[in-house]
Motif scaffolding. Structure first.
Motif, PDB file in Angstrom:
ATOM      1  N   ASP A  68      15.348  12.048  16.210  1.00  0.00           N
ATOM      2  CA  ASP A  68      15.646  12.205  17.640  1.00  0.00           C
ATOM      3  C   ASP A  68      14.857  13.377  18.258  1.00  0.00           C
ATOM      4  OD1 ASP A  68      18.002  10.708  17.058  1.00  0.00           O
ATOM      5  OD2 ASP A  68      19.451  12.606  16.972  1.00  0.00           O
ATOM      6  N   CYS A  69      14.531  12.993  19.580  1.00  0.00           N
ATOM      7  CA  CYS A  69      13.871  14.190  20.431  1.00  0.00           C
ATOM      8  C   CYS A  69      14.700  15.162  21.063  1.00  0.00           C
ATOM      9  CB  CYS A  69      13.069  13.305  21.461  1.00  0.00           C
ATOM     10  SG  CYS A  69      12.080  14.500  22.498  1.00  0.00           S
ATOM     11  N   LEU A  70      14.832  16.338  20.460  1.00  0.00           N
ATOM     12  CA  LEU A  70      15.503  17.266  21.202  1.00  0.00           C
ATOM     13  C   LEU A  70      14.952  18.251  22.356  1.00  0.00           C
ATOM     14  CD1 LEU A  70      17.957  18.805  19.232  1.00  0.00           C
ATOM     15  CD2 LEU A  70      16.193  20.618  19.282  1.00  0.00           C
ATOM     16  N   GLU A  71      15.983  18.333  23.329  1.00  0.00           N
ATOM     17  CA  GLU A  71      15.322  18.933  24.677  1.00  0.00           C
ATOM     18  C   GLU A  71      16.288  20.104  24.793  1.00  0.00           C
ATOM     19  OE1 GLU A  71      15.365  15.888  27.421  1.00  0.00           O
ATOM     20  OE2 GLU A  71      13.333  15.197  26.993  1.00  0.00           O
ATOM     21  N   CYS A  72      15.900  21.257  24.892  1.00  0.00           N
ATOM     22  CA  CYS A  72      16.910  22.469  25.402  1.00  0.00           C
ATOM     23  C   CYS A  72      16.348  22.963  26.738  1.00  0.00           C
ATOM     24  CB  CYS A  72      16.379  23.786  24.263  1.00  0.00           C
ATOM     25  SG  CYS A  72      16.902  23.286  22.522  1.00  0.00           S
ATOM     26  N   TYR A  73      17.541  22.838  27.609  1.00  0.00           N
ATOM     27  CA  TYR A  73      17.296  23.242  28.982  1.00  0.00           C
ATOM     28  C   TYR A  73      18.042  24.717  29.061  1.00  0.00           C
ATOM     29  CZ  TYR A  73      16.246  18.644  29.867  1.00  0.00           C
ATOM     30  OH  TYR A  73      15.533  17.546  30.084  1.00  0.00           O
ATOM     31  N   ALA A  74      17.460  25.557  29.850  1.00  0.00           N
ATOM     32  CA  ALA A  74      17.703  26.898  29.709  1.00  0.00           C
ATOM     33  C   ALA A  74      17.710  27.527  31.171  1.00  0.00           C
ATOM     34  CB  ALA A  74      16.776  27.862  28.616  1.00  0.00           C
ATOM     35  N   GLU A  75      18.733  28.247  31.385  1.00  0.00           N
ATOM     36  CA  GLU A  75      18.463  29.024  32.736  1.00  0.00           C
ATOM     37  C   GLU A  75      19.420  30.318  32.978  1.00  0.00           C
ATOM     38  OE1 GLU A  75      20.090  26.020  35.663  1.00  0.00           O
ATOM     39  OE2 GLU A  75      22.160  26.992  35.563  1.00  0.00           O
ATOM     40  N   VAL A  76      18.828  31.335  33.309  1.00  0.00           N
ATOM     41  CA  VAL A  76      19.490  32.293  33.578  1.00  0.00           C
ATOM     42  C   VAL A  76      20.828  32.631  34.103  1.00  0.00           C
ATOM     43  CG1 VAL A  76      19.296  34.980  34.379  1.00  0.00           C
ATOM     44  CG2 VAL A  76      17.396  34.006  33.449  1.00  0.00           C
ATOM     45  N   GLU A  77      21.747  32.758  33.653  1.00  0.00           N
ATOM     46  CA  GLU A  77      23.175  33.054  34.077  1.00  0.00           C
ATOM     47  C   GLU A  77      23.548  34.415  34.707  1.00  0.00           C
ATOM     48  OE1 GLU A  77      26.599  30.412  32.364  1.00  0.00           O
ATOM     49  OE2 GLU A  77      26.566  32.340  31.447  1.00  0.00           O
ATOM     50  N   LYS A  78      23.306  35.436  34.078  1.00  0.00           N
ATOM     51  CA  LYS A  78      23.442  36.622  34.681  1.00  0.00           C
ATOM     52  C   LYS A  78      22.496  37.865  33.922  1.00  0.00           C
ATOM     53  CE  LYS A  78      26.893  39.171  32.422  1.00  0.00           C
ATOM     54  NZ  LYS A  78      28.210  39.051  31.805  1.00  0.00           N
ATOM     55  N   THR A  79      22.089  38.568  35.085  1.00  0.00           N
ATOM     56  CA  THR A  79      21.380  39.958  34.457  1.00  0.00           C
ATOM     57  C   THR A  79      22.146  41.193  34.706  1.00  0.00           C
ATOM     58  OG1 THR A  79      19.428  38.622  35.692  1.00  0.00           O
ATOM     59  CG2 THR A  79      19.051  40.886  35.151  1.00  0.00           C
ATOM     60  N   GLY A  80      22.063  42.031  33.715  1.00  0.00           N
ATOM     61  CA  GLY A  80      23.063  43.094  33.797  1.00  0.00           C
ATOM     62  C   GLY A  80      21.855  44.329  33.857  1.00  0.00           C
ATOM     63  N   ARG A  81      22.077  45.516  33.446  1.00  0.00           N
ATOM     64  CA  ARG A  81      21.141  46.738  33.519  1.00  0.00           C
ATOM     65  C   ARG A  81      20.046  46.652  32.577  1.00  0.00           C
ATOM     66  NH1 ARG A  81      19.684  51.916  32.721  1.00  0.00           N
ATOM     67  NH2 ARG A  81      20.809  52.048  30.427  1.00  0.00           N
ATOM     68  N   THR A  82      20.540  46.283  31.305  1.00  0.00           N
ATOM     69  CA  THR A  82      19.479  46.111  30.282  1.00  0.00           C
ATOM     70  C   THR A  82      19.449  44.823  29.677  1.00  0.00           C
ATOM     71  OG1 THR A  82      20.711  47.051  28.592  1.00  0.00           O
ATOM     72  CG2 THR A  82      19.494  48.574  29.733  1.00  0.00           C
ATOM     73  N   SER A  83      20.337  43.860  29.873  1.00  0.00           N
ATOM     74  CA  SER A  83      20.617  42.567  29.429  1.00  0.00           C
ATOM     75  C   SER A  83      20.345  41.521  30.427  1.00  0.00           C
ATOM     76  CB  SER A  83      21.931  42.477  28.639  1.00  0.00           C
ATOM     77  OG  SER A  83      23.068  42.362  29.698  1.00  0.00           O
ATOM     78  N   VAL A  84      19.971  40.276  29.784  1.00  0.00           N
ATOM     79  CA  VAL A  84      20.136  38.976  30.468  1.00  0.00           C
ATOM     80  C   VAL A  84      20.710  37.873  29.672  1.00  0.00           C
ATOM     81  CG1 VAL A  84      17.509  38.777  29.700  1.00  0.00           C
ATOM     82  CG2 VAL A  84      18.501  37.392  31.390  1.00  0.00           C
ATOM     83  N   THR A  85      21.700  37.260  30.316  1.00  0.00           N
ATOM     84  CA  THR A  85      22.411  36.054  29.581  1.00  0.00           C
ATOM     85  C   THR A  85      21.743  34.642  30.097  1.00  0.00           C
ATOM     86  OG1 THR A  85      24.457  37.525  29.617  1.00  0.00           O
ATOM     87  CG2 THR A  85      24.414  35.264  29.117  1.00  0.00           C
ATOM     88  N   LEU A  98      17.106   5.244  22.144  1.00  0.00           N
ATOM     89  CA  LEU A  98      16.521   6.121  23.400  1.00  0.00           C
ATOM     90  C   LEU A  98      17.469   6.551  24.141  1.00  0.00           C
ATOM     91  CD1 LEU A  98      12.899   4.740  24.195  1.00  0.00           C
ATOM     92  CD2 LEU A  98      13.648   6.329  22.495  1.00  0.00           C
ATOM     93  N   ASP A  99      18.675   6.456  23.886  1.00  0.00           N
ATOM     94  CA  ASP A  99      20.038   6.956  24.495  1.00  0.00           C
ATOM     95  C   ASP A  99      19.902   8.464  24.584  1.00  0.00           C
ATOM     96  OD1 ASP A  99      21.041   4.257  24.959  1.00  0.00           O
ATOM     97  OD2 ASP A  99      22.324   4.452  23.255  1.00  0.00           O
ATOM     98  N   ARG A 100      20.409   9.047  25.676  1.00  0.00           N
ATOM     99  CA  ARG A 100      20.290  10.523  26.136  1.00  0.00           C
ATOM    100  C   ARG A 100      21.820  10.965  25.945  1.00  0.00           C
ATOM    101  NH1 ARG A 100      18.479  13.894  30.048  1.00  0.00           N
ATOM    102  NH2 ARG A 100      16.638  14.987  29.525  1.00  0.00           N
ATOM    103  N   GLU A 101      22.019  12.167  24.846  1.00  0.00           N
ATOM    104  CA  GLU A 101      23.135  12.577  25.001  1.00  0.00           C
ATOM    105  C   GLU A 101      23.048  13.988  24.949  1.00  0.00           C
ATOM    106  OE1 GLU A 101      26.106  10.242  21.910  1.00  0.00           O
ATOM    107  OE2 GLU A 101      24.127   9.991  21.167  1.00  0.00           O
ATOM    108  N   LYS A 102      24.382  14.799  25.446  1.00  0.00           N
ATOM    109  CA  LYS A 102      24.346  16.205  25.049  1.00  0.00           C
ATOM    110  C   LYS A 102      24.795  16.588  23.930  1.00  0.00           C
ATOM    111  CE  LYS A 102      26.630  20.029  27.735  1.00  0.00           C
ATOM    112  NZ  LYS A 102      27.171  20.523  28.536  1.00  0.00           N
TER     113      LYS A 102
END
Ligand SMILES: CC(C)(COP(=O)(O)OP(=O)(O)OC[C@H]1O[C@@H](n2cnc3c(N)ncnc32)[C@H](O)[C@@H]1OP(=O)(O)O)[C@@H](O)C(=O)NCCC(=O)NCCS
Length: 128
Positions: A68-85, A98-102
């Motif tokens: 399978d071809c793995l694709e990881c999508y990432a986006e910043v959700e929250k920024t704290g004082r010293t942390s980032v989620t 070639l079906d696409r599934e989460k």
């Protein structure tokens, strides 16, 4: 997360060395890909040394198979004082159809650290 027109932070073919005897990919391998993907936007934002402090709400919705071809999508959700989620969602393009599934999702929390390994502010701090 709307992934339309979004470029995955990680795109990789699932290889046999990371699978179990039945050809399912190890969850630990998938999490390590998600951790790396989450690190991409976090490093861009923080521009500092980061460590992973927590992985939350990791859910495996569907299995990942060798080829399978793995694709990881990432986006910043929250920024704290010293942390980032960072929220990560993983999709696969199945080897034969070639079906696409989460397949997985989760949240990764990084903390910016200084030379002494203690947390340092992420934003508006030029001293560290
Ligand atoms: C990351 C580390 C430096 C944090 O040290 P600490 O003294 O616990 O830090 P603090 O309590 O001051 O918390 C720092 C930030 O992390 C967040 N945090 C700490 N533990 C957390 C957790 N379990 N989940 C979510 N956020 C967490 C805090 O909310 C805080 O965020 P903020 O400043 O944006 O509000 C320390 O725990 C560490 O070195 N852990 C090992 C990291 C590691 O080796 N990771 C694996 C390889 S990268």
């Amino acid at each position: 997360m709307n992934i339309t027109n979004k470029i995955p932070a990680i795109k990789v073919i699932a290889m046999p060395k990371d699978s179990n005897a039945d050809g399912d990919m190890f969850g630990g391998w998938i999490i390590s890909m998600m951790d790396l993907a989450a690190y991409m936007p976090a490093r861009k934002l923080a521009k500092k040394r980061l460590v992973t402090v927590a992985m939350d709400e990791i859910t495996f919705h569907k299995p990942v198979f060798v080829g399978d071809c793995l694709e990881c999508y990432a986006e910043v959700e929250k920024t704290g004082r010293t942390s980032v989620t960072v929220k990560v969602e993983t999709y696969v393009e199945r080897k034969d159809s070639l079906d696409r599934e989460k397949v997985t999702e989760g949240r990764f929390v990084f903390v910016a650290i200084g030379k002494d390994r203690k947390p340092v502010p992420i934003i508006n701090d030029t001293t560290t």
